[in-house]
Scaffold this motif. Structure first.
Motif, PDB file in Angstrom:
ATOM      1  N   MET A   1      97.470 -40.647  40.013  1.00 60.22           N
ATOM      2  CA  MET A   1      98.596 -40.998  40.824  1.00 60.22           C
ATOM      3  C   MET A   1      99.957 -41.040  39.657  1.00 60.22           C
ATOM      4  SD  MET A   1      99.854 -44.845  42.451  1.00 60.22           S
ATOM      5  CE  MET A   1      98.617 -44.542  43.834  1.00 60.22           C
ATOM      6  N   ALA A   2     101.008 -40.342  40.291  1.00 61.75           N
ATOM      7  CA  ALA A   2     102.257 -39.955  39.153  1.00 61.75           C
ATOM      8  C   ALA A   2     103.549 -40.884  39.771  1.00 61.75           C
ATOM      9  CB  ALA A   2     102.523 -38.657  39.339  1.00 61.75           C
ATOM     10  N   PHE A   3     103.956 -41.465  38.581  1.00 57.52           N
ATOM     11  CA  PHE A   3     105.185 -42.194  38.752  1.00 57.52           C
ATOM     12  C   PHE A   3     106.243 -41.342  37.900  1.00 57.52           C
ATOM     13  CE2 PHE A   3     101.733 -45.153  39.689  1.00 57.52           C
ATOM     14  CZ  PHE A   3     102.284 -45.622  40.840  1.00 57.52           C
ATOM     15  N   GLY A   4     107.559 -41.395  38.348  1.00 58.14           N
ATOM     16  CA  GLY A   4     108.514 -40.754  37.653  1.00 58.14           C
ATOM     17  C   GLY A   4     109.794 -41.399  37.674  1.00 58.14           C
ATOM     18  N   VAL A   5     110.504 -40.878  36.801  1.00 53.08           N
ATOM     19  CA  VAL A   5     112.097 -41.203  36.576  1.00 53.08           C
ATOM     20  C   VAL A   5     112.915 -40.084  36.904  1.00 53.08           C
ATOM     21  CG1 VAL A   5     114.057 -42.024  35.438  1.00 53.08           C
ATOM     22  CG2 VAL A   5     111.548 -43.142  34.964  1.00 53.08           C
TER      23      VAL A   5
ATOM     24  N   HIS B   1     109.799 -29.871  35.875  1.00 55.72           N
ATOM     25  CA  HIS B   1     110.705 -29.995  37.013  1.00 55.72           C
ATOM     26  C   HIS B   1     111.924 -30.161  36.484  1.00 55.72           C
ATOM     27  CE1 HIS B   1     112.348 -30.503  40.945  1.00 55.72           C
ATOM     28  NE2 HIS B   1     111.101 -29.541  41.566  1.00 55.72           N
ATOM     29  N   PRO B   2     113.071 -29.647  37.086  1.00 55.38           N
ATOM     30  CA  PRO B   2     114.482 -29.822  36.619  1.00 55.38           C
ATOM     31  C   PRO B   2     114.884 -31.399  37.059  1.00 55.38           C
ATOM     32  CG  PRO B   2     114.302 -27.571  37.927  1.00 55.38           C
ATOM     33  CD  PRO B   2     112.916 -28.294  37.967  1.00 55.38           C
ATOM     34  N   ALA B   3     114.110 -31.820  38.244  1.00 54.81           N
ATOM     35  CA  ALA B   3     114.780 -33.161  38.757  1.00 54.81           C
ATOM     36  C   ALA B   3     113.929 -34.257  37.889  1.00 54.81           C
ATOM     37  CB  ALA B   3     114.259 -33.195  40.196  1.00 54.81           C
ATOM     38  N   ALA B   4     112.901 -34.001  37.200  1.00 52.54           N
ATOM     39  CA  ALA B   4     112.226 -34.978  36.654  1.00 52.54           C
ATOM     40  C   ALA B   4     112.763 -35.337  35.076  1.00 52.54           C
ATOM     41  CB  ALA B   4     110.706 -34.817  36.404  1.00 52.54           C
ATOM     42  N   LEU B   5     112.916 -36.653  34.750  1.00 58.14           N
ATOM     43  CA  LEU B   5     113.347 -36.937  33.460  1.00 58.14           C
ATOM     44  C   LEU B   5     112.060 -37.512  32.595  1.00 58.14           C
ATOM     45  CD1 LEU B   5     115.429 -37.591  31.403  1.00 58.14           C
ATOM     46  CD2 LEU B   5     115.752 -39.981  32.416  1.00 58.14           C
TER      47      LEU B   5
ATOM     48  N   GLN C   1     105.433 -31.142  44.652  1.00 59.23           N
ATOM     49  CA  GLN C   1     103.803 -30.861  44.563  1.00 59.23           C
ATOM     50  C   GLN C   1     103.779 -29.420  44.476  1.00 59.23           C
ATOM     51  OE1 GLN C   1     101.239 -32.965  47.431  1.00 59.23           O
ATOM     52  NE2 GLN C   1     101.808 -34.800  46.510  1.00 59.23           N
ATOM     53  N   GLN C   2     104.524 -28.550  45.130  1.00 62.81           N
ATOM     54  CA  GLN C   2     104.248 -27.051  45.271  1.00 62.81           C
ATOM     55  C   GLN C   2     104.720 -26.560  43.668  1.00 62.81           C
ATOM     56  OE1 GLN C   2     106.948 -25.466  48.023  1.00 62.81           O
ATOM     57  NE2 GLN C   2     105.699 -26.244  49.694  1.00 62.81           N
ATOM     58  N   PHE C   3     105.631 -27.261  43.148  1.00 64.16           N
ATOM     59  CA  PHE C   3     106.142 -26.917  41.765  1.00 64.16           C
ATOM     60  C   PHE C   3     104.620 -27.076  40.730  1.00 64.16           C
ATOM     61  CE2 PHE C   3     107.441 -28.230  37.511  1.00 64.16           C
ATOM     62  CZ  PHE C   3     108.181 -27.220  37.235  1.00 64.16           C
TER      63      PHE C   3
END
Length: 181
Positions: free
Chosen positions: A129-133, A108-112, A149-151
């Motif tokens: 459970m997901a955790f992201g930067v 996803h373009p917003a996720a690092l 979530q749709q992505f």
């Protein structure tokens, strides 16, 4: 893999002299395409684990060796790696690879970067459970945003979505997963 018999995204097909089978949690063959435990039969298997009788019994059964890997077979007979058995999560009756979910999320373009772990809910059921930067400029929310979530659901049609999670300023790194540079 043999030359002219390769397919991107797969491990390949069995080589002559070796047998491969996939089994479910009860040791039975499952439907083609389902993720199962990889068993390998061949002349170069080990005989036992030194001084580890229980592990030997669980791993070596006659001709067969349980690899500890989860695989599926595609329509063309190529084996597709799903993850290590001890890393997989059983969610809604399906095996889910945290690495597969992580790879889908970071596309996803917003996720690092991100990490996915198993978490027991109030009913003692394991849920991913997901955790992201997030990348600079992306807006953080306490729960995964519907567009994310749709992505994820478009990229992972057979597996459940992480129902919970959140953003962090950074994630801890291990030798296995180094942070992005």
């Amino acid at each position: 893999n043999r030359h002219r018999d390769m397919k991107d995204g797969t491990t390949g097909k069995p080589v002559p002299g070796y047998d491969i089978r996939l089994t479910d949690d009860f040791g039975q063959a499952g439907p083609k395409g389902d993720v199962g435990d990889l068993w390998i039969g061949g002349p170069s298997a080990a005989k036992e684990y030194w001084n580890q009788r229980d592990k030997t019994r669980a791993t070596f059964q006659g001709w067969w060796t349980k690899s500890g890997d989860k695989y599926s077979v595609d329509a063309d007979g190529f084996y597709v790696y799903a993850g290590r058995s001890d890393d997989m999560l059983k969610v809604g009756g399906l095996w889910v690879s945290p690495i597969e979910v992580e790879n889908a999320l970071v596309a996803h373009p917003a996720a690092l970067e991100c990490g996915v772990v198993g978490h027991e809910d109030r009913d003692d059921l394991v849920k991913p459970m997901a955790f992201g930067v997030l990348r600079a400029g992306a807006a953080a929310t306490p729960e995964p945003a519907p567009p994310l979530q749709q992505f994820l659901s478009r990229r992972r049609a057979r597996s459940p979505q992480p129902p919970r999670g959140g953003s962090r300023s950074r994630l801890s790194a291990t030798a296995r997963r180094a942070p992005p540079r």
